[in-house]
Design an enzyme around this catalytic site. Structure first.
Site, PDB file in Angstrom:
ATOM      1  N   GLY A 116     -58.221  19.489  54.703  1.00  0.00           N
ATOM      2  CA  GLY A 116     -58.107  20.210  53.428  1.00  0.00           C
ATOM      3  C   GLY A 116     -59.477  20.454  52.821  1.00  0.00           C
ATOM      4  O   GLY A 116     -60.309  19.551  52.797  1.00  0.00           O
TER       5      GLY A 116
ATOM      6  N   ASP B  78     -58.986   8.223  49.034  1.00  0.00           N
ATOM      7  CA  ASP B  78     -58.225   7.101  49.607  1.00  0.00           C
ATOM      8  C   ASP B  78     -58.854   6.507  50.866  1.00  0.00           C
ATOM      9  O   ASP B  78     -58.181   5.864  51.664  1.00  0.00           O
ATOM     10  CB  ASP B  78     -56.774   7.537  49.881  1.00  0.00           C
TER      11      ASP B  78
ATOM     12  N   ASP C 290     -58.478  13.008  47.531  1.00  0.00           N
ATOM     13  CA  ASP C 290     -57.552  11.898  47.254  1.00  0.00           C
ATOM     14  C   ASP C 290     -58.266  10.568  46.993  1.00  0.00           C
ATOM     15  O   ASP C 290     -57.671   9.657  46.433  1.00  0.00           O
ATOM     16  CB  ASP C 290     -56.592  11.705  48.437  1.00  0.00           C
TER      17      ASP C 290
ATOM     18  N   THR D  12     -62.539  13.735  50.790  1.00  0.00           N
ATOM     19  CA  THR D  12     -61.139  13.929  50.423  1.00  0.00           C
ATOM     20  C   THR D  12     -61.025  13.883  48.910  1.00  0.00           C
ATOM     21  O   THR D  12     -61.630  13.013  48.270  1.00  0.00           O
ATOM     22  CB  THR D  12     -60.166  12.884  51.034  1.00  0.00           C
TER      23      THR D  12
ATOM     24  N   ASP E 272     -59.789  11.204  56.815  1.00  0.00           N
ATOM     25  CA  ASP E 272     -59.500  10.184  57.833  1.00  0.00           C
ATOM     26  C   ASP E 272     -59.099  10.783  59.180  1.00  0.00           C
ATOM     27  O   ASP E 272     -59.489  10.260  60.228  1.00  0.00           O
ATOM     28  CB  ASP E 272     -58.460   9.175  57.333  1.00  0.00           C
TER      29      ASP E 272
ATOM     30  N   ARG F 180     -51.891  12.336  48.731  1.00  0.00           N
ATOM     31  CA  ARG F 180     -50.910  12.191  49.811  1.00  0.00           C
ATOM     32  C   ARG F 180     -50.372  10.765  49.916  1.00  0.00           C
ATOM     33  O   ARG F 180     -49.165  10.543  49.896  1.00  0.00           O
ATOM     34  CB  ARG F 180     -51.574  12.601  51.129  1.00  0.00           C
TER      35      ARG F 180
ATOM     36  N   ARG G  91     -56.480  22.343  60.045  1.00  0.00           N
ATOM     37  CA  ARG G  91     -56.021  20.990  60.373  1.00  0.00           C
ATOM     38  C   ARG G  91     -55.735  20.884  61.868  1.00  0.00           C
ATOM     39  O   ARG G  91     -54.711  20.337  62.278  1.00  0.00           O
ATOM     40  CB  ARG G  91     -54.778  20.656  59.561  1.00  0.00           C
TER      41      ARG G  91
HETATM   42  O1  F6P Z   1     -55.570  15.305  51.568  1.00  0.00           O
HETATM   43  C1  F6P Z   1     -55.984  16.165  50.572  1.00  0.00           C
HETATM   44  C2  F6P Z   1     -54.839  17.008  50.100  1.00  0.00           C
HETATM   45  O2  F6P Z   1     -55.346  17.852  49.112  1.00  0.00           O
HETATM   46  C3  F6P Z   1     -53.647  16.202  49.587  1.00  0.00           C
HETATM   47  O3  F6P Z   1     -53.833  15.746  48.286  1.00  0.00           O
HETATM   48  C4  F6P Z   1     -52.526  17.199  49.759  1.00  0.00           C
HETATM   49  O4  F6P Z   1     -51.285  16.584  49.968  1.00  0.00           O
HETATM   50  C5  F6P Z   1     -52.911  17.930  50.987  1.00  0.00           C
HETATM   51  O5  F6P Z   1     -54.314  17.823  51.117  1.00  0.00           O
HETATM   52  C6  F6P Z   1     -52.486  19.366  50.996  1.00  0.00           C
HETATM   53  O6  F6P Z   1     -52.962  19.952  52.135  1.00  0.00           O
HETATM   54  P1  F6P Z   1     -52.697  21.461  52.601  1.00  0.00           P
HETATM   55  O7  F6P Z   1     -53.453  22.316  51.694  1.00  0.00           O
HETATM   56  O8  F6P Z   1     -53.229  21.517  53.984  1.00  0.00           O
HETATM   57  O9  F6P Z   1     -51.247  21.672  52.535  1.00  0.00           O
END
Ligand code: F6P
Length: 345
Positions: free
Chosen positions: A10, A128, A126, A124, A102, A170, A71
């Site tokens: 992301g 985390d 997040d 990230t 990660d 997440r 991804r």
């Molecule tokens: O891991 C970062 C994040 O922004 C999360 O908070 C979220 O769930 C996810 O990525 C969303 O990802 P995407 O944009 O690929 O759906």
């Protein structure tokens, strides 16, 4: 030396600042930098651009990533590893910088085990990753979510409504917790703290029964309903992650509150607003520190590491530590959320 760089997973505010820093420090040392587009995908497909200072000079404050991201998991693709090795050879890359979370750092670790000279840069929103105190992007996401809560508060108050705000995260509820505290949310729902829906409705009702006839509920997209059925998962990406926004967490909570309290309750999903746009000054600085450190690791031929923030210092740790453990919201912070909600005596 020729350095390859990619951004994967992301997108995160600050990714471009890392690219800027890597280019800056690399050119100072006489190294050339090549960017691969869309994460591991571009590396496998040998889709690259030369990153001259002309190309990167105005990207320090720019959101997103000029390289694009995906991804893609090379270990889930046919001949992924071979394709990566071929592209690195063709471009005569001496070292690779992988900017990612990660999943990306997990792939980087496997590539390092395969003998590829690589360093990681953790990112990230997040926050985390246990190995680093903060990741860039988190501060920006918290700032945006806090501003959203500030704005939602005035409209909720004007209409005597409850608004349930869905915030990214997440596995961990850090963004929800920090913005929930800063933005004055009355109920804070995190993946780490399971509160049954009846209790959530009761908390809102109690507030209305006092003099305050409005409420803000901040909920993390990864919040687990106590009563949720296991088949409620949906499609997954190549790293096995569910699209969390499809769970409709905020909407379900809003519907529940409306139904059980008769209080008009709306929901808002902040979504990718939290990831878009320019990084905060804090995130820019952290990104630049990580970027410079990554190039210094390469200069010293210390492969298989990534920079991390410990206190006020940037240190480096082996890639295996990046994926070792998630940093979930700890007891100290959970207590703060509980005190705010009146759940802790
Ligand atoms: O891991 C970062 C994040 O922004 C999360 O908070 C979220 O769930 C996810 O990525 C969303 O990802 P995407 O944009 O690929 O759906």
């Amino acid at each position: 030396m020729k350095i390859g760089i990619l951004t994967s997973g992301g997108d995160t505010p600050g990714m471009n600042a890392v690219i800027w820093a890597v280019q800056k420090r690399a050119s100072q040392l006489g190294f050339q930098v090549i960017g691969f587009r869309d994460g591991w995908k571009g590396l496998m497909e040998n889709d690259s651009i030369i990153l001259s200072s002309d190309r990167t000079k105005e990207i320090l404050s720019l959101g997103g990533t000029i390289l694009g991201s995906s991804r893609t998991n090379p270990f889930k693709r046919e001949d992924g590893l071979e394709k990566i090795k071929t592209a690195l050879e063709k471009n005569q890359i001496d070292a690779l910088v992988a900017i990612g979370g990660d999943d990306t750092l997990g792939v980087a670790r496997k590539l390092h085990d395969e003998g590829i000279p690589i360093v990681g840069v953790p990112k990230t929103i997040d926050n985390d990753l246990n190995a680093t105190d903060y990741t860039f992007g988190f501060n920006t996401a918290v700032t945006i979510a806090t501003e959203a809560l500030d704005r939602l508060a005035t409209t909720a108050k004007s209409h005597h409504r409850t608004i349930v705000v869905e915030i990214m995260g997440r596995h961990a509820g850090w963004i929800t917790l920090y913005s929930g505290i800063a933005g004055g949310a009355h109920v804070i729902l995190l993946p780490e703290l399971s509160i049954p829906m009846e209790k959530v409705a009761e908390l809102v009702k109690t507030r209305y029964d006092s003099s305050e006839k409005w409420a803000l509920v901040a909920v993390s997209e990864g919040y687990e309903f106590v009563e949720e059925s296991p088949e409620d998962v949906g499609e997954t990406d190549e790293f096995g992650h569910v699209r969390l926004e499809k769970r409709g967490v905020a909407q379900r909570i809003a519907d529940y509150i409306s139904k059980h309290t008769n209080i008009e309750t709306r929901h808002v999903v902040l979504g990718h607003t939290q990831r878009g746009g320019p990084p905060t000054a804090y995130d820019r600085v952290l990104s630049v520190r990580f970027g410079f450190h990554a190039v210094d690791l390469i200069k010293d031929k210390e492969f298989g590491y990534f920079p991390a923030l410990k206190g006020t210092q940037i240190i480096h740790l082996p890639l295996k530590d990046a994926v070792d453990q998630l940093k979930l919201v700890d007891e100290h912070h959970l207590r703060i959320a509980k005190i705010i909600m009146g759940l802790e005596s």
